[in-house]
Design a protein around this motif. Structure first.
Motif, PDB file in Angstrom:
ATOM      1  N   VAL A  27     -32.946  41.158  -6.378  1.00  0.00           N
ATOM      2  CA  VAL A  27     -31.625  41.461  -7.300  1.00  0.00           C
ATOM      3  C   VAL A  27     -30.669  42.221  -6.427  1.00  0.00           C
ATOM      4  O   VAL A  27     -29.450  41.749  -6.586  1.00  0.00           O
ATOM      5  N   ARG A  28     -31.220  43.198  -5.580  1.00  0.00           N
ATOM      6  CA  ARG A  28     -30.161  43.733  -4.643  1.00  0.00           C
ATOM      7  C   ARG A  28     -29.284  42.819  -3.802  1.00  0.00           C
ATOM      8  O   ARG A  28     -28.144  42.892  -3.527  1.00  0.00           O
ATOM      9  N   LEU A  29     -30.470  41.904  -3.302  1.00  0.00           N
ATOM     10  CA  LEU A  29     -29.762  40.808  -2.288  1.00  0.00           C
ATOM     11  C   LEU A  29     -28.932  39.988  -3.162  1.00  0.00           C
ATOM     12  O   LEU A  29     -27.721  39.724  -2.350  1.00  0.00           O
ATOM     13  N   VAL A  30     -29.103  39.608  -4.137  1.00  0.00           N
ATOM     14  CA  VAL A  30     -28.242  38.729  -5.121  1.00  0.00           C
ATOM     15  C   VAL A  30     -26.821  39.405  -5.374  1.00  0.00           C
ATOM     16  O   VAL A  30     -25.676  38.879  -5.175  1.00  0.00           O
ATOM     17  N   ARG A  31     -26.937  40.690  -5.620  1.00  0.00           N
ATOM     18  CA  ARG A  31     -25.826  41.634  -5.989  1.00  0.00           C
ATOM     19  C   ARG A  31     -25.050  41.710  -4.651  1.00  0.00           C
ATOM     20  O   ARG A  31     -23.684  41.914  -4.824  1.00  0.00           O
ATOM     21  N   MET A  32     -25.492  42.153  -3.569  1.00  0.00           N
ATOM     22  CA  MET A  32     -24.765  42.381  -2.588  1.00  0.00           C
ATOM     23  C   MET A  32     -23.878  41.096  -2.284  1.00  0.00           C
ATOM     24  O   MET A  32     -22.864  41.184  -1.628  1.00  0.00           O
ATOM     25  N   ARG A  33     -24.757  40.052  -2.211  1.00  0.00           N
ATOM     26  CA  ARG A  33     -24.030  38.414  -1.802  1.00  0.00           C
ATOM     27  C   ARG A  33     -22.941  38.522  -2.840  1.00  0.00           C
ATOM     28  O   ARG A  33     -21.730  38.079  -2.464  1.00  0.00           O
ATOM     29  N   ARG A  34     -22.994  38.558  -4.086  1.00  0.00           N
ATOM     30  CA  ARG A  34     -21.884  38.616  -5.244  1.00  0.00           C
ATOM     31  C   ARG A  34     -20.737  39.339  -4.728  1.00  0.00           C
ATOM     32  O   ARG A  34     -19.505  38.808  -4.797  1.00  0.00           O
TER      33      ARG A  34
END
Length: 98
Positions: A27-34
């Motif tokens: 989730v952290r990875l996806v939020r950072m990319r977004r």
């Protein structure tokens, strides 16, 4: 409870805890990319992000799936790669994106 049941319960609880950590990192990875994309900043190579997500989702792993340590490591490496690509651009600190 006998000792076998205790071992099984402890193993299941540990596996669930590791899965929760792995999902949290995903989730952290996806939020950072977004967040990086919304800010118009570089997100690094696309294959790093998608490769990490696929490694997490696909059942073939270096270690059996109840042991999510390899998945966590791959996701953390992808996060590190994204932060490194951001730092190379000199646009600011990755933690500023929220």
């Amino acid at each position: 409870m006998d000792s076998t049941t205790t071992v099984i319960v402890v193993a299941v609880v540990l596996a669930v805890a590791l899965l929760a950590v792995a999902v949290g990192v995903l989730v952290r990875l996806v939020r950072m990319r977004r967040g990086l994309r919304r800010a118009g900043l570089p997100t690094g190579p696309k294959w790093v992000f998608w490769g990490a997500v696929l490694y997490f989702v696909l059942p073939t792993d270096l270690m059996p799936d109840p042991v999510y340590l390899d998945d966590i490591a791959v996701l953390l490496l992808a996060l590190r790669s994204m932060r490194k690509s951001l730092g190379e651009q000199g646009e600011g600190r990755p933690g500023d994106l929220g």
